[in-house]
Design an enzyme around this catalytic site. Sequence first.
Site, PDB file in Angstrom:
ATOM      1  N   ASP A 189       1.069   6.990   7.133  1.00 33.82           N
ATOM      2  CA  ASP A 189      -0.015   6.063   6.817  1.00 33.82           C
ATOM      3  C   ASP A 189      -1.060   6.179   7.925  1.00 33.82           C
ATOM      4  O   ASP A 189      -0.750   6.002   9.095  1.00 33.82           O
ATOM      5  CB  ASP A 189       0.580   4.650   6.753  1.00 33.82           C
ATOM      6  CG  ASP A 189      -0.408   3.619   6.225  1.00 33.82           C
ATOM      7  OD1 ASP A 189       0.029   2.649   5.611  1.00 33.82           O
ATOM      8  OD2 ASP A 189      -1.618   3.773   6.470  1.00 33.82           O
ATOM      9  N   ASP A 196      -4.816   6.980   1.899  1.00 26.70           N
ATOM     10  CA  ASP A 196      -4.431   7.266   3.286  1.00 26.70           C
ATOM     11  C   ASP A 196      -2.928   7.235   3.508  1.00 26.70           C
ATOM     12  O   ASP A 196      -2.483   7.057   4.624  1.00 26.70           O
ATOM     13  CB  ASP A 196      -5.148   6.313   4.252  1.00 26.70           C
ATOM     14  CG  ASP A 196      -4.503   4.936   4.294  1.00 26.70           C
ATOM     15  OD1 ASP A 196      -3.898   4.529   3.289  1.00 26.70           O
ATOM     16  OD2 ASP A 196      -4.599   4.284   5.349  1.00 26.70           O
ATOM     17  N   GLU A 197      -2.143   7.393   2.430  1.00 30.56           N
ATOM     18  CA  GLU A 197      -0.688   7.411   2.654  1.00 30.56           C
ATOM     19  C   GLU A 197       0.042   8.329   1.697  1.00 30.56           C
ATOM     20  O   GLU A 197      -0.448   8.638   0.610  1.00 30.56           O
ATOM     21  CB  GLU A 197      -0.132   6.000   2.589  1.00 30.56           C
ATOM     22  CG  GLU A 197      -0.366   5.309   1.280  1.00 30.56           C
ATOM     23  CD  GLU A 197       0.322   3.939   1.251  1.00 30.56           C
ATOM     24  OE1 GLU A 197       1.565   3.904   1.163  1.00 30.56           O
ATOM     25  OE2 GLU A 197      -0.394   2.937   1.337  1.00 30.56           O
TER      26      GLU A 197
HETATM   27  P1  TTP Z   1      -4.334   0.210   4.465  1.00 29.57           P
HETATM   28  O1  TTP Z   1      -3.464   1.380   4.774  1.00 29.57           O
HETATM   29  O2  TTP Z   1      -3.709  -0.980   3.830  1.00 29.57           O
HETATM   30  O3  TTP Z   1      -5.053  -0.325   5.763  1.00 29.57           O
HETATM   31  P2  TTP Z   1      -5.731   0.432   6.957  1.00 29.57           P
HETATM   32  O4  TTP Z   1      -5.545   1.912   6.882  1.00 29.57           O
HETATM   33  O5  TTP Z   1      -7.149  -0.017   7.049  1.00 29.57           O
HETATM   34  O6  TTP Z   1      -4.977  -0.179   8.210  1.00 29.57           O
HETATM   35  P3  TTP Z   1      -3.493   0.066   8.756  1.00 29.57           P
HETATM   36  O7  TTP Z   1      -2.837   1.060   7.841  1.00 29.57           O
HETATM   37  O8  TTP Z   1      -3.671   0.560  10.154  1.00 29.57           O
HETATM   38  O9  TTP Z   1      -2.872  -1.294   8.705  1.00 29.57           O
HETATM   39  O10 TTP Z   1      -5.517   0.670   3.521  1.00 29.57           O
HETATM   40  C1  TTP Z   1      -6.107   1.967   3.595  1.00 29.57           C
HETATM   41  C2  TTP Z   1      -7.607   1.884   3.315  1.00 29.57           C
HETATM   42  O11 TTP Z   1      -7.818   1.317   2.032  1.00 29.57           O
HETATM   43  C3  TTP Z   1      -8.356   0.999   4.293  1.00 29.57           C
HETATM   44  O12 TTP Z   1      -8.774   1.693   5.444  1.00 29.57           O
HETATM   45  C4  TTP Z   1      -9.490   0.492   3.464  1.00 29.57           C
HETATM   46  C5  TTP Z   1      -8.980   0.479   2.060  1.00 29.57           C
HETATM   47  N1  TTP Z   1      -8.656  -0.907   1.655  1.00 29.57           N
HETATM   48  C6  TTP Z   1      -9.605  -1.645   0.957  1.00 29.57           C
HETATM   49  O13 TTP Z   1     -10.687  -1.120   0.677  1.00 29.57           O
HETATM   50  N2  TTP Z   1      -9.318  -2.926   0.609  1.00 29.57           N
HETATM   51  C7  TTP Z   1      -8.128  -3.539   0.894  1.00 29.57           C
HETATM   52  O14 TTP Z   1      -7.908  -4.713   0.553  1.00 29.57           O
HETATM   53  C8  TTP Z   1      -7.130  -2.773   1.619  1.00 29.57           C
HETATM   54  C9  TTP Z   1      -5.815  -3.407   1.979  1.00 29.57           C
HETATM   55  C10 TTP Z   1      -7.452  -1.472   1.972  1.00 29.57           C
HETATM   56 CA    CA Z   2      -3.457   2.808   6.555  1.00 34.05          CA
END
Ligand code: TTP
Ligand code: CA
Length: 366
Positions: free
Chosen positions: A9, A109-110
Amino acid sequence: MPRVIGHIDLDYFYAQVEEVENPSLKGRPVIVCVFSGRTEDSGVVSTANYNARGFGVHSGMPIVQAKKRLEGHDPEVIRMDHRKYEAISNRIMEELGQMVDVLEPTGIDEAFFDITDSTGGVYSRARESAYSIKAAITKSENLTCSIGIGRSKVVAKLGSDMAKPGGLTVISPEATESFLAPLDASKLYGVGPKTTSALEEMGIRTVGELAKTGPSELERRFGRKFGGYLLAAAKGTDADPVVAGLEPTQFSRIVTLRRDTRDPEEVTEQLSEGMRYIHGKLASSGKSFKTVTAIGILTDLTTKTKSKTFETDINDLTVIRETVSTLFDELSRAAGKEFRRAGVRISGLEDVEGQTSLSEFLRPAR
Ligand code: TTP
Ligand code: CA
């Protein structure tokens, strides 16, 4: 052999991409926002960097509220540019696909990945693979990520969550039970607020308590399928496989060498089984290829590669062998260090049907 499953992730993805593009943002709160256009500031926060999260800002928060929390802290408010993040995501997934046995992207992103074969089920090797993956993404995109490794998807995902940001959690099969036991059951993948309160009514709060619950009790409450899943998830024995999300664009094999060496012949010899495996994959998927890449991971864990691209499609094992041998010869001279791990990748895959070579005419109709 225990399975070796990973979950990767990327950290605060959209915001980190913006930081990489504009390094002066580092150390300041950054929020990436979706503006609805109704009023100047209407819309929500898509994601925030960890600095902004420290002030209580999170995904989904109205922009107005986030700005209030960040007042006086010099925040940077950026408009979301989905196409930019998608392009980077695609490049990373492509790169990851070349480093693992099976890749299953599950979001921008995962991804889950399976490295059972390439690590031989050995968890210390899995840790090395995870370090190589992190180093590769840092090198190509300057981005950090969090990785979890375990014997099931549920365990791997818990591991990557645990490690955020920038972490690596390797949960060996032996350590699985004690890793899982103290966690809140609500942390398990697929356990939302409704299931959590149903479990609480049954007196179950932790994963350990869930794992000790009788299967019939869970099945009565949640049905056969979900009840069975919950129990397996809590024990870290959920069997869901990692399924490749994309058509194969390449086949690869990486092995840890029996000893560190610079000798190209020794390396090629230890890759011969891997090359046979790749050749088998080619045959079973009806593909031929144009490019052969030799991959050398050196004793300092840096990765060096060298490729050769042919003008016509090839599907011959002898050609793979000879090319790999030549490439490792060149790689060894250029690397200046011993190889610790070595791999072969073939790419530029084409359906054999599109081929007009002699061997194609001789091939029996399929
Ligand atoms: P996440 O993997 O949930 O969050 P993140 O990468 O920003 O943070 P981390 O993994 O370090 O906790 O989401 C991936 C991307 O998806 C995030 O960068 C932006 C997008 N996203 C949204 O647009 N809206 C949302 O509600 C969420 C949760 C994520
Ligand atoms: Ca993430």
